[in-house]
Enzyme design. Structure first.
Site, PDB file in Angstrom:
ATOM      1  N   ASP A  19       0.852  -1.189   0.000  1.00 25.35           N
ATOM      2  CA  ASP A  19       0.000   0.000   0.000  1.00 25.35           C
ATOM      3  C   ASP A  19       0.890   1.242   0.000  1.00 25.35           C
ATOM      4  O   ASP A  19       1.891   1.314   0.725  1.00 25.35           O
ATOM      5  CB  ASP A  19      -0.913  -0.008   1.227  1.00 25.35           C
ATOM      6  N   ILE A  20       0.522   2.235  -0.799  1.00 28.22           N
ATOM      7  CA  ILE A  20       1.315   3.448  -0.950  1.00 28.22           C
ATOM      8  C   ILE A  20       1.256   4.307   0.318  1.00 28.22           C
ATOM      9  O   ILE A  20       2.120   5.166   0.540  1.00 28.22           O
ATOM     10  CB  ILE A  20       0.813   4.243  -2.190  1.00 28.22           C
TER      11      ILE A  20
ATOM     12  N   ASN B 179     -12.735  -3.418   2.468  1.00 26.42           N
ATOM     13  CA  ASN B 179     -13.692  -2.317   2.558  1.00 26.42           C
ATOM     14  C   ASN B 179     -14.633  -2.405   1.356  1.00 26.42           C
ATOM     15  O   ASN B 179     -14.173  -2.607   0.220  1.00 26.42           O
ATOM     16  CB  ASN B 179     -12.957  -0.979   2.559  1.00 26.42           C
TER      17      ASN B 179
ATOM     18  N   VAL C 201     -10.865   2.929  -3.576  1.00 26.40           N
ATOM     19  CA  VAL C 201     -10.488   2.429  -4.904  1.00 26.40           C
ATOM     20  C   VAL C 201     -11.474   1.314  -5.276  1.00 26.40           C
ATOM     21  O   VAL C 201     -11.561   0.291  -4.583  1.00 26.40           O
ATOM     22  CB  VAL C 201      -9.034   1.897  -4.917  1.00 26.40           C
TER      23      VAL C 201
ATOM     24  N   HIS D 272     -10.185  -5.314  -3.330  1.00 20.42           N
ATOM     25  CA  HIS D 272      -8.840  -5.589  -2.810  1.00 20.42           C
ATOM     26  C   HIS D 272      -8.922  -5.999  -1.354  1.00 20.42           C
ATOM     27  O   HIS D 272      -9.799  -5.552  -0.612  1.00 20.42           O
ATOM     28  CB  HIS D 272      -7.926  -4.370  -2.962  1.00 20.42           C
ATOM     29  N   MET D 273      -7.972  -6.807  -0.962  1.00 20.98           N
ATOM     30  CA  MET D 273      -7.842  -7.245   0.428  1.00 20.98           C
ATOM     31  C   MET D 273      -6.635  -6.554   1.035  1.00 20.98           C
ATOM     32  O   MET D 273      -5.515  -6.672   0.516  1.00 20.98           O
ATOM     33  CB  MET D 273      -7.665  -8.767   0.451  1.00 20.98           C
ATOM     34  N   HIS D 274      -6.857  -5.817   2.125  1.00 19.51           N
ATOM     35  CA  HIS D 274      -5.738  -5.243   2.871  1.00 19.51           C
ATOM     36  C   HIS D 274      -5.184  -6.323   3.796  1.00 19.51           C
ATOM     37  O   HIS D 274      -5.957  -7.061   4.427  1.00 19.51           O
ATOM     38  CB  HIS D 274      -6.202  -4.094   3.775  1.00 19.51           C
TER      39      HIS D 274
END
Ligand code: AMP
Length: 117
Positions: free
Chosen positions: A35-36, A90, A99, A103-105
């Site tokens: 993650d940025i 999320n 976004v 996606h999975m954090h």
């Protein structure tokens, strides 16, 4: 088989290699990258290469690849020696999604607080 992409989606652009990312994992169907704006010492994002906007848009045919995101999370945790970690997806603006490419954090490397807050 071709993979659905959206040229306006930043994660599709990462998949295509048009935007730089610190890649952690890649196979035919999945990419993971850092993650940025990390919220923990380890903060990875795992995504299907196919453009799927949200968890609510996953088709029956795509549940297999979505399930494999968990296996990649476990592999990243092992590779990065995380004794514990948190996975979060999320969903929709009300769920904190910014976004719109599912996606999975994966968060770890520090003590995560109990509960979800
Ligand atoms: P979410 O709020 O669940 O939609 O999370 C989107 C995440 O994507 C945030 O944690 C951002 O920091 C991250 N992000 C946005 N752009 C990039 C990028 N170009 N490379 C890596 N991570 C990104």
């Amino acid at each position: 088989m071709s993979i659905a992409t959206d040229p306006d989606c930043i994660f599709c652009r990462i998949v295509a290699g048009d935007l730089p990312a610190d890649r952690l994992y890649e196979d035919d169907d999945i990419v993971a990258f850092r993650d940025i704006s990390p919220q923990a010492p380890f903060h990875g994002l795992i995504i299907p290469k196919a453009h799927i906007a949200t968890l609510n848009d996953v088709s029956d045919e795509q549940t297999g690849v979505m399930g494999r995101l968990f296996a990649v999370a476990r592999q990243l945790a092992s590779e990065h020696a995380l004794p514990g970690y948190r996975v979060v997806v999320n969903t929709n603006r009300e769920g904190g999604q910014v976004v719109f490419h599912v996606h999975m954090h994966v968060l770890g490397g520090r003590q995560m607080k109990a509960g979800m807050g």
